[in-house]
Design a protein around this motif. Structure first.
Motif, PDB file in Angstrom:
ATOM      1  N   PHE A  10      -4.275  -2.607  26.815  1.00  0.00           N
ATOM      2  CA  PHE A  10      -4.036  -3.426  25.656  1.00  0.00           C
ATOM      3  C   PHE A  10      -2.920  -2.836  24.801  1.00  0.00           C
ATOM      4  N   GLN A  11      -2.421  -3.631  23.900  1.00  0.00           N
ATOM      5  CA  GLN A  11      -1.422  -3.160  22.952  1.00  0.00           C
ATOM      6  C   GLN A  11      -2.125  -2.750  21.665  1.00  0.00           C
ATOM      7  N   PHE A  12      -2.667  -1.567  21.682  1.00  0.00           N
ATOM      8  CA  PHE A  12      -3.360  -1.030  20.516  1.00  0.00           C
ATOM      9  C   PHE A  12      -2.329  -0.289  19.675  1.00  0.00           C
ATOM     10  N   ILE A  13      -2.033  -0.808  18.497  1.00  0.00           N
ATOM     11  CA  ILE A  13      -0.933  -0.276  17.695  1.00  0.00           C
ATOM     12  C   ILE A  13      -1.413   0.914  16.851  1.00  0.00           C
ATOM     13  N   ARG A  14      -1.715   1.998  17.534  1.00  0.00           N
ATOM     14  CA  ARG A  14      -2.311   3.164  16.895  1.00  0.00           C
ATOM     15  C   ARG A  14      -1.482   3.683  15.736  1.00  0.00           C
ATOM     16  N   GLU A  15      -0.183   3.872  15.954  1.00  0.00           N
ATOM     17  CA  GLU A  15       0.648   4.469  14.915  1.00  0.00           C
ATOM     18  C   GLU A  15       0.671   3.626  13.649  1.00  0.00           C
ATOM     19  N   LYS A  16       0.668   2.324  13.801  1.00  0.00           N
ATOM     20  CA  LYS A  16       0.668   1.444  12.632  1.00  0.00           C
ATOM     21  C   LYS A  16      -0.681   1.488  11.919  1.00  0.00           C
ATOM     22  N   HIS A  17      -1.752   1.633  12.681  1.00  0.00           N
ATOM     23  CA  HIS A  17      -3.076   1.775  12.060  1.00  0.00           C
ATOM     24  C   HIS A  17      -3.162   3.090  11.288  1.00  0.00           C
ATOM     25  N   VAL A  18      -2.574   4.148  11.834  1.00  0.00           N
ATOM     26  CA  VAL A  18      -2.559   5.433  11.135  1.00  0.00           C
ATOM     27  C   VAL A  18      -1.830   5.298   9.803  1.00  0.00           C
ATOM     28  N   LYS A  19      -0.663   4.658   9.808  1.00  0.00           N
ATOM     29  CA  LYS A  19       0.111   4.472   8.582  1.00  0.00           C
ATOM     30  C   LYS A  19      -0.644   3.610   7.583  1.00  0.00           C
ATOM     31  N   PHE A  20      -1.341   2.594   8.070  1.00  0.00           N
ATOM     32  CA  PHE A  20      -2.127   1.730   7.187  1.00  0.00           C
ATOM     33  C   PHE A  20      -3.209   2.530   6.481  1.00  0.00           C
ATOM     34  N   CYS A  21      -3.923   3.357   7.241  1.00  0.00           N
ATOM     35  CA  CYS A  21      -5.001   4.165   6.647  1.00  0.00           C
ATOM     36  C   CYS A  21      -4.451   5.208   5.682  1.00  0.00           C
ATOM     37  N   MET A  22      -3.297   5.756   5.982  1.00  0.00           N
ATOM     38  CA  MET A  22      -2.666   6.701   5.064  1.00  0.00           C
ATOM     39  C   MET A  22      -2.341   6.027   3.744  1.00  0.00           C
ATOM     40  N   ARG A  23      -1.858   4.793   3.811  1.00  0.00           N
ATOM     41  CA  ARG A  23      -1.555   4.052   2.578  1.00  0.00           C
ATOM     42  C   ARG A  23      -2.816   3.803   1.761  1.00  0.00           C
ATOM     43  N   CYS A  24      -3.933   3.578   2.452  1.00  0.00           N
ATOM     44  CA  CYS A  24      -5.194   3.306   1.755  1.00  0.00           C
ATOM     45  C   CYS A  24      -5.739   4.531   1.038  1.00  0.00           C
ATOM     46  N   LEU A  25      -5.245   5.714   1.389  1.00  0.00           N
ATOM     47  CA  LEU A  25      -5.641   6.931   0.684  1.00  0.00           C
ATOM     48  C   LEU A  25      -4.792   7.162  -0.565  1.00  0.00           C
ATOM     49  N   GLY A  26      -3.734   6.391  -0.693  1.00  0.00           N
ATOM     50  CA  GLY A  26      -2.840   6.541  -1.834  1.00  0.00           C
ATOM     51  C   GLY A  26      -3.094   5.489  -2.894  1.00  0.00           C
ATOM     52  N   ILE A  27      -2.033   5.056  -3.546  1.00  0.00           N
ATOM     53  CA  ILE A  27      -2.128   4.051  -4.602  1.00  0.00           C
ATOM     54  C   ILE A  27      -2.241   2.676  -3.965  1.00  0.00           C
ATOM     55  N   LEU A  28      -3.308   1.973  -4.286  1.00  0.00           N
ATOM     56  CA  LEU A  28      -3.527   0.654  -3.714  1.00  0.00           C
ATOM     57  C   LEU A  28      -2.728  -0.398  -4.477  1.00  0.00           C
ATOM     58  N   PRO A  29      -2.337  -1.483  -3.808  1.00  0.00           N
ATOM     59  CA  PRO A  29      -1.628  -2.557  -4.489  1.00  0.00           C
ATOM     60  C   PRO A  29      -2.535  -3.296  -5.471  1.00  0.00           C
ATOM     61  N   GLU A  30      -1.923  -4.077  -6.345  1.00  0.00           N
ATOM     62  CA  GLU A  30      -2.681  -4.796  -7.370  1.00  0.00           C
ATOM     63  C   GLU A  30      -3.738  -5.712  -6.767  1.00  0.00           C
ATOM     64  N   SER A  31      -3.459  -6.248  -5.596  1.00  0.00           N
ATOM     65  CA  SER A  31      -4.407  -7.163  -4.955  1.00  0.00           C
ATOM     66  C   SER A  31      -5.719  -6.481  -4.597  1.00  0.00           C
ATOM     67  N   CYS A  32      -5.727  -5.145  -4.587  1.00  0.00           N
ATOM     68  CA  CYS A  32      -6.933  -4.393  -4.218  1.00  0.00           C
ATOM     69  C   CYS A  32      -7.667  -3.832  -5.433  1.00  0.00           C
ATOM     70  N   GLN A  33      -7.330  -4.290  -6.636  1.00  0.00           N
ATOM     71  CA  GLN A  33      -7.920  -3.712  -7.831  1.00  0.00           C
ATOM     72  C   GLN A  33      -9.437  -3.901  -7.892  1.00  0.00           C
ATOM     73  N   SER A  34      -9.957  -4.915  -7.191  1.00  0.00           N
ATOM     74  CA  SER A  34     -11.396  -5.175  -7.236  1.00  0.00           C
ATOM     75  C   SER A  34     -12.205  -4.055  -6.598  1.00  0.00           C
ATOM     76  N   ILE A  35     -11.582  -3.250  -5.731  1.00  0.00           N
ATOM     77  CA  ILE A  35     -12.317  -2.158  -5.079  1.00  0.00           C
ATOM     78  C   ILE A  35     -11.988  -0.805  -5.701  1.00  0.00           C
ATOM     79  N   ASP A  36     -11.270  -0.814  -6.833  1.00  0.00           N
ATOM     80  CA  ASP A  36     -10.855   0.449  -7.433  1.00  0.00           C
ATOM     81  C   ASP A  36     -12.033   1.261  -7.959  1.00  0.00           C
ATOM     82  N   SER A  37     -13.144   0.591  -8.254  1.00  0.00           N
ATOM     83  CA  SER A  37     -14.318   1.309  -8.756  1.00  0.00           C
ATOM     84  C   SER A  37     -15.114   1.968  -7.644  1.00  0.00           C
TER      85      SER A  37
END
Length: 353
Positions: A10-37
């Motif tokens: 399969f085309q499992f896009i591992r590197e892109k998933h890694v980058k996505f998770c790294m971003r989730c450890l940082g500052i989240l976008p405004e659209s994600c403010q509901s989970i900031d608590s």
């Protein structure tokens, strides 16, 4: 850790998933403010996914900072209201001031945040030496209700199977069941078993894939899985779970497939030694179809925005497959690598006691 051999098909896009998770450890976008608590939970999902993707080294420079941040969420005292004190972990720094407009929830520990904080610390290789174990375990006593279920906080609020599992994980991680009533938990789970074979969030509530996982995993953690249900009840339960597969898995009859149930249903079948009944190629095709090919991450459904919860649960569900050495620990909802680190801690505590 090695990826299962069939992933090469399969085309499992591992590197892109890694980058996505790294971003989730940082500052989240405004659209994600509901989970900031509940940033502790967000961090747990991101770290768990990175762990399964064999990419924890990507955060090595920030590892100690992350550990320190998680410990900063630990509630150790309540100077404004000395009785009762809720010990455990809060979900975010936005909850740390009792002067805000919703003071009832200020500086409160939450059982789900406590469970995910402890799990995240284990993933990061912490020895849990700074965890206020006795205080946390004492607080669990106050969170358990007469019917055996748990509230998430020491206030008048919801109680259901999710928080039963969180309490069981906390006790298992800290290796102490003395402050909760295990028999009442078993009774609560048995009373939540339905005629169709599934398990609801509580007695009389609809069978659901998430609550069924929480119930079965709780029994596994307590060493009561083999003794709680009859042979016929286990047969009906397995049947209900297997029937949740269409292409991927769904949580209730007549609902669409959803990537998060790749773990919730798959892990339950794994704990029941029945994963052999899963059509894994179909499950994997469904999960792969929900990947975001541009940004990385996995979504709930096809053509939806990815989020860190479905990214982790989709990946962890896929990694249940390998019969020899699956990467996901189905009972603890962490990697087998992290589980082995926890087991080493348990042995050290035994030697010290």
């Amino acid at each position: 850790m090695e990826f299962p051999a069939n992933f090469s098909e399969f085309q499992f896009i591992r590197e892109k998933h890694v980058k996505f998770c790294m971003r989730c450890l940082g500052i989240l976008p405004e659209s994600c403010q509901s989970i900031d608590s509940s940033r502790v939970v967000t961090a747990f999902f991101a770290l768990s996914a990175l762990d399964l993707l064999n990419a924890v080294d990507k955060i090595e420079d920030d590892r100690q900072n992350l550990i320190n941040w998680i410990y900063s969420m630990q509630v150790t005292e309540n100077v404004d209201d000395p009785t009762p004190v809720d010990f455990g972990f809060r979900g975010s720094t936005i909850c740390m001031s009792s002067k805000n407009s919703n003071s009832e929830f200020s500086d409160k520990a939450h059982i789900a945040m406590t469970y995910t904080a402890l799990s995240a610390l284990v993933i990061l290789g912490d020895d849990l030496s700074k965890v206020k174990k006795e205080n946390i375990l004492s607080s669990l006593r106050d969170l358990q209700l007469p019917n055996g279920s748990f509230r998430p906080m020491n206030i008048d609020c919801e109680s259901d199977m999710r928080f039963v599992y969180c309490a069981a994980c906390v006790c298992y991680i800290l290796q102490d069941w003395s402050t909760i009533d295990v028999e009442k938990i078993v009774e609560y789970i048995k009373n939540s078993l339905n005629y169709d074979g599934g398990i609801g969030q509580g007695p009389g509530l609809e069978s659901h894939g998430g609550s069924t996982y929480c119930a079965i995993a709780t029994l596994w953690l307590m060493g009561r899985l083999e003794s709680t249900f009859t042979v016929n009840e286990l047969r009906d339960l397995k049947r209900w779970l297997v029937f949740r597969q269409h292409h991927g898995f769904h949580g209730r009859p007549n609902k669409p497939d959803d990537t998060c149930y790749t773990f919730w249903i798959g892990a339950t079948l794994k704990l029941l030694n029945s994963y052999k009944f899963v059509n894994y190629p179909e499950v994997s095709k469904f999960v792969y179809s929900t990947q975001d090919d541009i940004c990385g991450g996995i979504a709930k459904w096809v053509d939806y925005n990815p989020d860190v919860l479905h990214t982790y649960l989709g990946i962890s569900g896929l990694f249940l497959y390998d019969e020899g050495s699956p990467l996901t620990h189905p009972g603890l909802n962490i990697s087998h690598r992290a589980a082995k680190c926890l087991f080493k801690l348990h042995k050290q505590w035994q030697l010290q006691s």
